[in-house]
Design an enzyme around this catalytic site. Structure first.
Site, PDB file in Angstrom:
ATOM      1  N   ASP A  33      42.598  30.200  37.947  1.00  0.00           N
ATOM      2  CA  ASP A  33      42.851  31.438  38.682  1.00  0.00           C
ATOM      3  C   ASP A  33      41.505  32.119  38.906  1.00  0.00           C
ATOM      4  OD1 ASP A  33      43.647  33.849  39.721  1.00  0.00           O
ATOM      5  OD2 ASP A  33      45.227  34.195  38.258  1.00  0.00           O
ATOM      6  N   THR A  48      14.291  34.982  46.012  1.00  0.00           N
ATOM      7  CA  THR A  48      15.081  35.518  44.894  1.00  0.00           C
ATOM      8  C   THR A  48      16.558  35.583  45.228  1.00  0.00           C
ATOM      9  OG1 THR A  48      13.189  36.797  44.112  1.00  0.00           O
ATOM     10  CG2 THR A  48      15.353  37.490  43.346  1.00  0.00           C
ATOM     11  N   ALA A  89      49.523  39.576  31.535  1.00  0.00           N
ATOM     12  CA  ALA A  89      50.789  39.173  32.136  1.00  0.00           C
ATOM     13  C   ALA A  89      50.592  38.196  33.283  1.00  0.00           C
ATOM     14  CB  ALA A  89      51.541  40.419  32.624  1.00  0.00           C
ATOM     15  N   ASP A  90      49.499  38.344  34.027  1.00  0.00           N
ATOM     16  CA  ASP A  90      49.269  37.440  35.157  1.00  0.00           C
ATOM     17  C   ASP A  90      49.037  36.011  34.686  1.00  0.00           C
ATOM     18  OD1 ASP A  90      46.866  38.210  33.952  1.00  0.00           O
ATOM     19  OD2 ASP A  90      45.724  38.206  35.821  1.00  0.00           O
ATOM     20  N   GLY A 130      48.024  45.653  40.134  1.00  0.00           N
ATOM     21  CA  GLY A 130      46.653  45.592  39.669  1.00  0.00           C
ATOM     22  C   GLY A 130      46.016  46.968  39.625  1.00  0.00           C
ATOM     23  N   ASN A 131      44.704  46.974  39.452  1.00  0.00           N
ATOM     24  CA  ASN A 131      43.982  48.242  39.344  1.00  0.00           C
ATOM     25  C   ASN A 131      43.799  48.942  40.683  1.00  0.00           C
ATOM     26  OD1 ASN A 131      43.301  48.336  36.448  1.00  0.00           O
ATOM     27  ND2 ASN A 131      42.221  46.441  36.893  1.00  0.00           N
ATOM     28  N   THR A 132      43.810  48.177  41.771  1.00  0.00           N
ATOM     29  CA  THR A 132      43.531  48.772  43.074  1.00  0.00           C
ATOM     30  C   THR A 132      44.644  48.578  44.096  1.00  0.00           C
ATOM     31  OG1 THR A 132      42.363  46.759  43.776  1.00  0.00           O
ATOM     32  CG2 THR A 132      41.039  48.508  42.771  1.00  0.00           C
ATOM     33  N   THR A 161      38.881  38.303  39.953  1.00  0.00           N
ATOM     34  CA  THR A 161      37.926  39.163  39.262  1.00  0.00           C
ATOM     35  C   THR A 161      37.331  38.430  38.062  1.00  0.00           C
ATOM     36  OG1 THR A 161      39.150  41.120  39.955  1.00  0.00           O
ATOM     37  CG2 THR A 161      37.605  41.383  38.132  1.00  0.00           C
ATOM     38  N   TYR A 205      50.601  31.231  22.573  1.00  0.00           N
ATOM     39  CA  TYR A 205      49.412  32.056  22.403  1.00  0.00           C
ATOM     40  C   TYR A 205      49.473  32.774  21.064  1.00  0.00           C
ATOM     41  CZ  TYR A 205      45.426  34.440  24.681  1.00  0.00           C
ATOM     42  OH  TYR A 205      44.182  34.875  25.051  1.00  0.00           O
TER      43      TYR A 205
END
Length: 247
Positions: free
Chosen positions: A117, A176, A95-96, A9-11, A120, A87
């Protein structure tokens, strides 16, 4: 056969080590560079990598020198699959999402499955009859919704999910912050339950599978019988690797 599946992933990098069909170990490492240490410790014969972040070709060449078998870089548009990909634009498909579909089809090879899923993004994907990935929907995840309300308005505060996500949620916020929590959290649950109901209308024998980092929040709030499989993407990657090694 011992394999290592990498979900990059990104992190962080999520990994799963398999012996045959048994998942021996899962975990997270901070970077792609740490994978070499995993290879030394876990000693897999074959490796599959799936990345939504960086190109892994250079890393794959390095990993190949550490193992006796094959390093497979999973590309949704070109990698051979044990299911059909229906698809319309496979080159744009995450890919995930496709790996999760393969995992679900392996668990339920004759049943239609709705994969939720929750990470994010909240992705709801349909696998028809255990054999064909049809696609689905992508919506902002919980934290993205909180962030968007803060970023794109002038005065709304940045609200975070409650520390304990299994606590009851107030329907009516009396300030709020609690109003934002109600809108984001109750709204997301209503949205996903709506997708479940719509898919069940089309597929009465539908199997529902929940994965992702926010699965614990959604599980007690979704309607119907839900299977929670946090490692679904890793399991799907493993099945893709086995399919390519054995053909």
């Amino acid at each position: 056969m011992r394999t290592l599946a990498l979900d990059i992933g990104n992190t962080a990098v999520k990994y799963g080590c398999f012996a045959g069909n048994e998942l021996l170990e899962t975990g997270v490492v901070e970077s792609v560079g740490a994978v070499s240490g995993l290879l030394q410790r876990l000693a897999p014969e074959h490796v599959i990598s799936s990345s939504v972040a960086e190109d892994t070709t250079r890393w794959a060449a390095q990993w190949q020198q550490q193992i006796s078998g094959r390093v497979l870089e999973f590309l949704p548009a070109t990698t051979l699959l044990p299911i059909r990909n229906g698809y319309a634009t496979p080159h744009t498909l995450g890919a995930d999402r496709l790996a999760a579909a393969v995992g679900a089809a392996w668990f339920w090879p004759t049943r239609s499955t709705l994969i939720i899923d929750a990470g994010t993004a909240i992705k709801c994907d349909w696998v028809e009859g255990g054999h064909t990935f049809r696609g689905g929907s992508i919506a902002p995840g919980l934290r993205l919704r909180f962030q968007a309300l803060h970023t794109f308005t002038g005065r709304l505060p940045l609200v975070t999910p409650p520390a304990e996500l299994t606590v009851p949620l107030a329907l009516t916020g009396d300030d709020t912050e609690s109003a934002i929590r109600s809108g984001v959290l109750n709204g997301a649950v209503a949205e996903v339950n709506g997708f479940i109901a719509a898919y069940q209308d089309q597929n009465p024998d539908l199997q529902i599978v929940l994965a992702g980092g926010d699965a614990g929040f959604f599980q007690p709030r979704l309607k119907g019988r839900i299977f929670v499989i946090p490692e679904l993407v890793l399991i799907g990657l493993h099945r893709i690797l086995v399919h390519n090694v054995e053909i």
